[in-house]
Each structure stands twice: as structure tokens, then as C-alpha cells.
Write a protein that holds these residues in place. Structure first.
Motif, PDB file in Angstrom:
ATOM      1  N   ILE A 175      -4.877  -1.666   6.227  1.00 54.89           N
ATOM      2  CA  ILE A 175      -4.349  -0.355   6.603  1.00 54.89           C
ATOM      3  C   ILE A 175      -5.196   0.683   5.888  1.00 54.89           C
ATOM      4  CG2 ILE A 175      -2.337   1.176   6.633  1.00 54.89           C
ATOM      5  CD1 ILE A 175      -0.554  -1.244   6.492  1.00 54.89           C
ATOM      6  N   ASN A 176      -5.756   1.590   6.650  1.00 56.54           N
ATOM      7  CA  ASN A 176      -6.633   2.608   6.078  1.00 56.54           C
ATOM      8  C   ASN A 176      -7.685   1.962   5.171  1.00 56.54           C
ATOM      9  OD1 ASN A 176      -7.514   5.208   5.848  1.00 56.54           O
ATOM     10  ND2 ASN A 176      -6.147   5.729   4.141  1.00 56.54           N
ATOM     11  N   ALA A 206       0.866  -1.182   0.000  1.00 60.15           N
ATOM     12  CA  ALA A 206       0.000   0.000   0.000  1.00 60.15           C
ATOM     13  C   ALA A 206       0.894   1.220   0.000  1.00 60.15           C
ATOM     14  CB  ALA A 206      -0.896   0.017   1.234  1.00 60.15           C
ATOM     15  N   GLY A 207       0.552   2.207  -0.788  1.00 66.49           N
ATOM     16  CA  GLY A 207       1.407   3.381  -0.887  1.00 66.49           C
ATOM     17  C   GLY A 207       0.601   4.644  -1.046  1.00 66.49           C
ATOM     18  N   LYS A 208       1.249   5.623  -1.619  1.00 67.19           N
ATOM     19  CA  LYS A 208       0.642   6.937  -1.813  1.00 67.19           C
ATOM     20  C   LYS A 208      -0.709   6.826  -2.507  1.00 67.19           C
ATOM     21  CE  LYS A 208       0.810  11.431  -2.541  1.00 67.19           C
ATOM     22  NZ  LYS A 208       0.268  11.986  -3.750  1.00 67.19           N
ATOM     23  N   LEU A 209      -0.728   5.954  -3.507  1.00 68.31           N
ATOM     24  CA  LEU A 209      -1.948   5.750  -4.281  1.00 68.31           C
ATOM     25  C   LEU A 209      -3.136   5.390  -3.410  1.00 68.31           C
ATOM     26  CD1 LEU A 209      -1.052   5.294  -7.510  1.00 68.31           C
ATOM     27  CD2 LEU A 209      -2.672   3.449  -7.198  1.00 68.31           C
ATOM     28  N   HIS A 210      -2.856   4.745  -2.305  1.00 76.71           N
ATOM     29  CA  HIS A 210      -3.933   4.306  -1.403  1.00 76.71           C
ATOM     30  C   HIS A 210      -4.067   5.260  -0.227  1.00 76.71           C
ATOM     31  CE1 HIS A 210      -1.824   0.819  -3.268  1.00 76.71           C
ATOM     32  NE2 HIS A 210      -3.044   0.620  -3.730  1.00 76.71           N
ATOM     33  N   ASP A 230       4.382 -12.176   9.087  1.00 74.70           N
ATOM     34  CA  ASP A 230       3.227 -13.029   9.383  1.00 74.70           C
ATOM     35  C   ASP A 230       2.064 -12.252   9.995  1.00 74.70           C
ATOM     36  OD1 ASP A 230       3.815 -15.486   8.571  1.00 74.70           O
ATOM     37  OD2 ASP A 230       3.661 -16.408  10.559  1.00 74.70           O
ATOM     38  N   ALA A 231       2.423 -11.443  10.962  1.00 75.42           N
ATOM     39  CA  ALA A 231       1.379 -10.715  11.702  1.00 75.42           C
ATOM     40  C   ALA A 231       0.708  -9.674  10.822  1.00 75.42           C
ATOM     41  CB  ALA A 231       1.983 -10.061  12.943  1.00 75.42           C
ATOM     42  N   MET A 232       1.486  -9.109   9.904  1.00 75.21           N
ATOM     43  CA  MET A 232       0.962  -7.996   9.099  1.00 75.21           C
ATOM     44  C   MET A 232       0.249  -8.461   7.839  1.00 75.21           C
ATOM     45  SD  MET A 232       1.281  -4.962  10.194  1.00 75.21           S
ATOM     46  CE  MET A 232       1.242  -3.909   8.733  1.00 75.21           C
ATOM     47  N   VAL A 265      -3.719  -5.528   2.837  1.00 73.56           N
ATOM     48  CA  VAL A 265      -2.360  -5.478   2.280  1.00 73.56           C
ATOM     49  C   VAL A 265      -1.679  -6.841   2.317  1.00 73.56           C
ATOM     50  CG1 VAL A 265      -2.007  -3.076   2.953  1.00 73.56           C
ATOM     51  CG2 VAL A 265      -1.340  -4.902   4.524  1.00 73.56           C
ATOM     52  N   SER A 266      -0.745  -7.020   1.407  1.00 69.93           N
ATOM     53  CA  SER A 266       0.151  -8.160   1.529  1.00 69.93           C
ATOM     54  C   SER A 266       1.521  -7.632   1.922  1.00 69.93           C
ATOM     55  CB  SER A 266       0.209  -8.937   0.213  1.00 69.93           C
ATOM     56  OG  SER A 266       0.726  -8.120  -0.792  1.00 69.93           O
ATOM     57  N   VAL A 267       2.258  -8.464   2.624  1.00 62.41           N
ATOM     58  CA  VAL A 267       3.530  -8.009   3.177  1.00 62.41           C
ATOM     59  C   VAL A 267       4.607  -9.042   2.856  1.00 62.41           C
ATOM     60  CG1 VAL A 267       4.730  -7.438   5.328  1.00 62.41           C
ATOM     61  CG2 VAL A 267       2.346  -6.824   5.069  1.00 62.41           C
ATOM     62  N   LYS A 268       5.764  -8.568   2.462  1.00 62.25           N
ATOM     63  CA  LYS A 268       6.864  -9.497   2.193  1.00 62.25           C
ATOM     64  C   LYS A 268       8.196  -8.838   2.514  1.00 62.25           C
ATOM     65  CE  LYS A 268       7.184  -8.102  -2.608  1.00 62.25           C
ATOM     66  NZ  LYS A 268       6.944  -8.360  -3.987  1.00 62.25           N
ATOM     67  N   LEU A 269       9.244  -9.610   2.411  1.00 65.59           N
ATOM     68  CA  LEU A 269      10.591  -9.086   2.613  1.00 65.59           C
ATOM     69  C   LEU A 269      10.903  -8.148   1.449  1.00 65.59           C
ATOM     70  CD1 LEU A 269      13.148  -9.344   4.337  1.00 65.59           C
ATOM     71  CD2 LEU A 269      13.903 -11.109   2.743  1.00 65.59           C
TER      72      LEU A 269
END
Ligand code: ADP
Ligand code: MG
Length: 565
Positions: free
Chosen positions: A521-522, A464-468, A514-516, A526-530
Motif C-alpha cells: 500500500i503506497n 501501515a498507518g499515518k507514519l507511512h 489472505d488476499a491483503m 504490509v502484513s494483515v491480521k484480525l
């Protein structure tokens, strides 16, 4: 202490016996003699301790046989509580024809209340607003009042009744007895006590007698967004006879009611936006067992006493510790046992729950949600028990049907039995939602101790970034909420057009990802990775004080970067 040791009139003793009361509760043993002696009382005692009888019994005993107008006034915070207290008082006074209780509360027909008042009511139970109304219209005259009782005084103040209460207290005869009950003693209550009571005696019931002691308390960790499914699992697994589910908002009550009734549960909602008639209708259905799940907000359910509620669910963690006590106090009434289950959906709530557990001095034990297979096995097991316990022989007609199926269709008896069991269970299994609850990983600070060291930082990338319309504080908030780690554990937060990156302690990397992952968010999932990108792109930094995303505003970025060096 037993009721017959309290020197009550025969009429009251008979009524109490009819109701099945033998032993008094502590607040009853201590208040009844003191109130009867005529002094003012402050009773500090929690919900479910039998306060209605504690003041109701001495109140009816004080009423004279002559027609003297209203002699006792009882103020309650809600219409439900007023009705409930009035019903209970009617039971205590059933052998005292001269006691005429009457309930007055908002949202109900004024004329009918006026008629009842005119018929010689001498004990009035009401909400402060409606009592004031009647006083103004002179349909309620209090010049002969001998006793006023404020029940759940703290809650009445919370509900904004302070002015009305003071108005009433100023208007009634000074020569009277003033009784006040409250679960908590905030300064506003003490102020009322000081001004309107006369040398009151304080009766405080020790915490250890709190009814919550007889309630088993558990919590379940459920990913946010899956609480409704989890609720279905719990209802199916525990099959409570009667349960109450608490939500923090009216909207949630409505949504959950829709979701559960849609799945075939017998549930109804109860909240303050509903008309009085609707609320009474719902309460009647719940009391009579036509529905067995009542979904409510705190205010609507305050003090409601329905016998036989065996489970209380906290769909939302309550915003206030006292609310938790009131909620779970709906079960385990008068010494019966009960269970309370609380759903929590993020790390922060674990800390809140720990604080709560300390506050109430009771354990709240973690439990795993039951698996779908467990629920199915349970139901199978119950059916087997039922079948083997049934001793009926098949009737002739039934035997003939079985024989005809056996002959014509070529089924074996096992197959026929199997089909019947399936037909019966299929309907119930349809209720079980199809989803796997991801196991929530626990954060143990054994790795980094929640500290971020320069050498040991890794970066994660969040989709998620500025666009969101994401800002660094949204991300930090989500991180803290999902992981339970302190905010300082996280380093630089950079927002790019379509994604963001965050520095996290290397030792906690896997846990944080894992937790995220799959959190919101807002409002965006979201997906989260390294993060494997090169640190070349420019971005907005956490703590820079600038709101701008310089990545998309290259023209303006010069000054900003100079400031950052
Ligand atoms: P509170 O106002 O303190 O929350 P209530 O007066 O509503 O409590 O009483 C809670 C429940 O316990 C009611 O169902 C009431 O009938 C029952 N109860 C009260 N006193 C006794 C008693 N001495 N023995 C058995 N049941 C009681
Ligand atoms: Mg009460």
C-alpha cells in the motif's frame, strides 16, 4: 481462392509461388480485384490477415514501365512496419525490374534515402513524418502519384500523424486512387475517408476470421512482485522456440530484459527510446534466432511479423483490448498455431480479463504455474529421450576414458552416468528461481455476497498507518484491488500512527486477510491480521472528509469530533 484465379501477371504469380503462397486470405481475395479495378477502398481487417499482399500486389501491378517518377506511396505508422512492408513488396516484385521500391523512415540516414529516391524509385513506403520531410526538401516529388495507401491508419492517428497525413493527402494529385486499411474505424478515420476518398467501397472482414482463433489463450494468477520469477518458470517449462513478451512501459521492458539476460536467457528489449540502428540490430538478432526472446512495448512491436513466434506472453495485461489482439497476433501467423499466456496479479485484472475474453469472443483459460519439480522432471525426461534416441557407439577415446575412471577411481558405470547427467542438468537447474509461489485464494461471493451488515462486521488490522503516509483511500483502493470485492463491502477505515483498521464482512474475513497479506500500500509491504485491539484509540475515519490524523494532533481534535457527533 487461389492466387492463380486472380488474373495476376505472370511475374507476380511466379513471385507469389516463390514465397510459398497458394491460397489467398479473405482480405486478399476481396481487395486485389477491387483495387485493380481502380476504385477507392476502405479495408477493415485485423493484424496478420495478409494486408501487405492485399494492397502490395495491385500496387506493383499498377506501376508503368516508363520512368514516371513516384507512382505509389504507402504510409505506415512505424519504421519497422515500413521496412517490413517494403521488404515484402520487393519480394512480390522480384521479377519486375521496372518496379523500384524504396523505404523512407525517421531515425535513418537521410542522404542514403535521397540517393535511393534519385535512382528512380517509383514505389515509396514510408512513415508520414519522414515522407513530409522529403516532400519539403523536394527530394520526394509526388506530382505523378497514382495511388496512395494508408496502412494501419488508426495506429498512424494514434501516433499523432494526423496533420502530416492530411498535409500529404492535400498535396498529391486529386486524380488518384486512395486506399485505406485500418483495424478499427474511429470517427477520425471516417473523417479522413469522407474528405479524401472518392466513393470508397468498404471491405470488412468478419470477426470470425480473426487469427486469434488459432491461438490458445491462457492466464496465470501470480502475486504481484513475483511476475519476473513466474516468467522464468514459464520460459523454462514451455521452452518456446521464439517468444515475445509484452510490457506496458519502456522501463519494465528494460528491467525484465536485465532480469532475464542475467539468468542466462537469450533475450533483448525493443522500445521507442532506442535508436533506429539498435532496433534493427535487435530485430535482426531475433529474426536470425541468435536471441529467442523479444521483450517489447506495444508501439515498438506493432505489426512486426516474425515467422515462427510460437508463444506470446503478456507480462502486463494490456491497457486496451485491441492491443491484446495485436500482441497475440504475433503468434499464429497465417494460420499456424500458437499460444498466448497472460500474467495477472490482482483481482481487478480478473474482471478486466473476463471483459477482454467477451470482447474477443474467445476463451482465456486459467492455468496453474508449473511447479519446480515438474520443470525438473520434464528436463530429465527430455534428456532420457535424447540419450535413448542417440545411436552412436562410444568412440575409442571415450571408451578409454570411461575404462580408466572405472579402474582407477572405483566408480560404477551408474555413478559415472549419474555424474555426467548432473553436470549437464545443473546448469539448467540453476536458472530455476528458488521460491514457492503462494497459492492465490479465490474470492467467491457465496459468503457475504460482498455486503457489509452491521451485525456481521469484523475488523482487520493492517501494518501501515499515518507514519507511512497512508490515507483511507489508499487502503480502500488496495482492498478492492487485492480482493476484487466492491468498495462498499468495506466499512469504517481508521488510520492510527503505525497501523490502520478496516471493517470487513465477517464471512469474508479470512479471505480478505489472505488476499491483503503481503500486498503493498503506497509502496509499503504490509502484513494483515484480525484486529484484537479495543476500540478506544481515536483515528481518522474513512469518508470523514478530514485529512488529519487526530491521534497525533490531540490539540485540534475537538471540532472534528463534534462534527462526527
Ligand atoms: P497484416 O499486415 O494483415 O498484419 P501481413 O501482410 O504482415 O499481415 O501478413 C502476415 C504474414 O502472413 C506474413 O508473414 C505474410 O508473408 C503471410 N501471408 C500473407 N498472405 C499469405 C498467404 N496468402 N498465404 C500464406 N502466407 C501469407
Ligand atoms: Mg500489416
Amino acid at each position: 481462392m487461389k492466387f492463380n484465379e486472380l488474373q495476376l501477371t505472370d511475374e507476380v504469380l511466379r513471385a507469389v509461388e516463390d514465397m510459398g503462397f497458394v491460397e489467398t486470405t479473405e482480405i486478399q481475395a476481396r481487395s486485389i480485384p477491387l483495387i485493380k479495378s481502380g476504385i477507392d477502398i476502405i479495408g477493415k481487417s485485423n493484424t496478420g490477415t495478409g494486408k501487405t499482399a492485399a494492397f502490395g500486389i495491385p500496387a506493383i501491378e499498377s506501376i508503368s514501365r516508363e520512368k514516371n517518377g513516384v507512382e505509389v506511396l504507402i504510409l505506415c505508422p512505424t519504421r519497422e512496419l515500413a521496412m517490413q512492408a517494403c521488404d515484402e513488396i520487393k519480394k512480390f516484385s522480384r521479377y519486375m525490374s521496372w518496379v523500384k521500391p524504396c523505404a523512407v523512415y525517421g531515425g535513418a540516414n537521410m542522404d542514403r534515402q535521397i540517393i535511393e529516391l534519385k535512382r528512380g524509385a517509383n514505389l515509396v513506403v514510408g512513415t508520414p513524418g519522414r515522407v513530409m520531410d522529403h516532400m519539403r526538401r523536394r527530394t520526394l516529388k509526388l506530382h505523378n502519384l497514382k495511388m496512395i495507401i494508408l496502412d494501419e491508419a488508426d495506429e498512424m492517428l494514434n501516433m499523432g500523424f494526423r496533420e502530416d497525413i492530411e498535409c500529404i493527402l492535400q498535396d498529391i494529385p486529386e486524380e488518384r486512387q486512395t486506399i485505406l486499411f485500418s483495424a478499427t474505424m474511429p470517427p477520425a478515420i471516417l473523417a479522413i475517408t469522407n474528405q479524401y476518398q472518392n466513393n470508397p467501397e468498404l471491405i470488412k472482414i468478419d470477426q470470425k476470421y480473426r487469427t486469434v482463433d488459432t491461438i490458445e489463450q491462457y492466464y496465470f494468477e501470480v502475486p504481484s512482485g513475483m511476475k519476473t520469477e513466474a516468467m522464468q518458470y514459464l520460459l523454462l517449462a514451455y521452452e518456446p522456440k521464439a517468444s515475445m513478451i509484452f510490457c506496458n512501459t519502456k522501463k519494465m521492458v528494460d528491467e525484465l530484459t536485465d532480469a532475464l539476460t542475467g539468468k542466462g536467457f537469450k533475450a533483448c528489449g525493443l522500445h521507442g527510446d532506442m535508436k533506429q540502428a539498435q532496433r534493427s540490430f535487435v530485430m535482426d538478432k531475433f529474426k536470425s534466432g541468435k536471441i529467442n526472446i523479444l521483450i517489447a512495448t506495444d508501439v515498438a512491436a506493432r505489426g512486426i511479423d516474425v515467422s515462427g513466434v510460437d508463444v506470446v506472453f503478456n507480462y502486463d495485461l494490456p491497457q486496451d483490448n485491441e492491443y491484446y489482439i495485436h500482441r497475440i497476433g504475433r503468434t499464429g501467423r497465417a494460420g499456424k498455431s500458437g499460444s498466448a499466456y497472460t500474467l495477472i496479479s490482482n483481482r481487478k485484472q480478473i474482471y478486466e480479463l473476463r471483459a477482454l475474453s467477451k470482447y474477443i469472443k474467445a476463451d482465456i483459460v486459467e492455468k496453474e504455474l508449473p511447479e519446480k519439480s515438474e520443470i525438473i522432471n520434464n528436463k530429465m525426461q527430455k534428456l532420457v529421450t535424447k540419450i535413448t534416441a542417440a545411436s552412436e557407439q562410444p568412440l575409442r577415446e571415450e571408451a578409454e576414458i570411461i575404462l580408466s575412471i572405472l579402474n582407477k577411481e572405483g566408480y560404477s558405470p551408474e555413478e559415472i552416468a549419474g555424474i555426467l547427467i548432473n553436470l549437464r542438468l545443473n546448469k539448467e537447474f540453476r536458472n530455476i528461481p528458488e521460491f514457492e509461489l503462494p497459492k492465490v485464494k479465490k474470492y467467491s461471493p457465496k459468503h457475504s455476497g460482498g455486503k457489509l451488515t452491521k451485525e456481521k462486521a469484523s475488523k482487520i488490522e493492517i501494518s501501515a498507518g499515518k507514519l507511512h503516509r497512508i490515507a483511507p483511500n489508499f487502503i480502500l483502493g488496495a482492498l478492492v484491488e487485492a480482493t476484487g470485492m466492491p468498495g462498499r463491502s468495506f466499512g469504517k477505515i481508521e488510520i492510527f500512527e503505525k497501523y490502520s483498521t478496516v471493517e470487513v464482512p465477517e464471512a469474508d474475513l479470512e479471505f480478505v486477510v489472505d488476499a491483503m497479506d503481503n500486498t503493498k500500500i503506497n509502496g509499503k509491504k504490509v502484513s494483515v491480521k484480525l484486529c484484537e485491539r479495543k476500540p478506544s484509540e481515536k483515528s481518522l475515519r474513512h469518508g470523514s472528509g478530514s485529512r488529519r490524523n487526530d491521534h497525533s494532533r490531540r490539540k485540534n481534535q475537538g471540532g472534528y469530533h463534534r462534527k462526527r457527533k
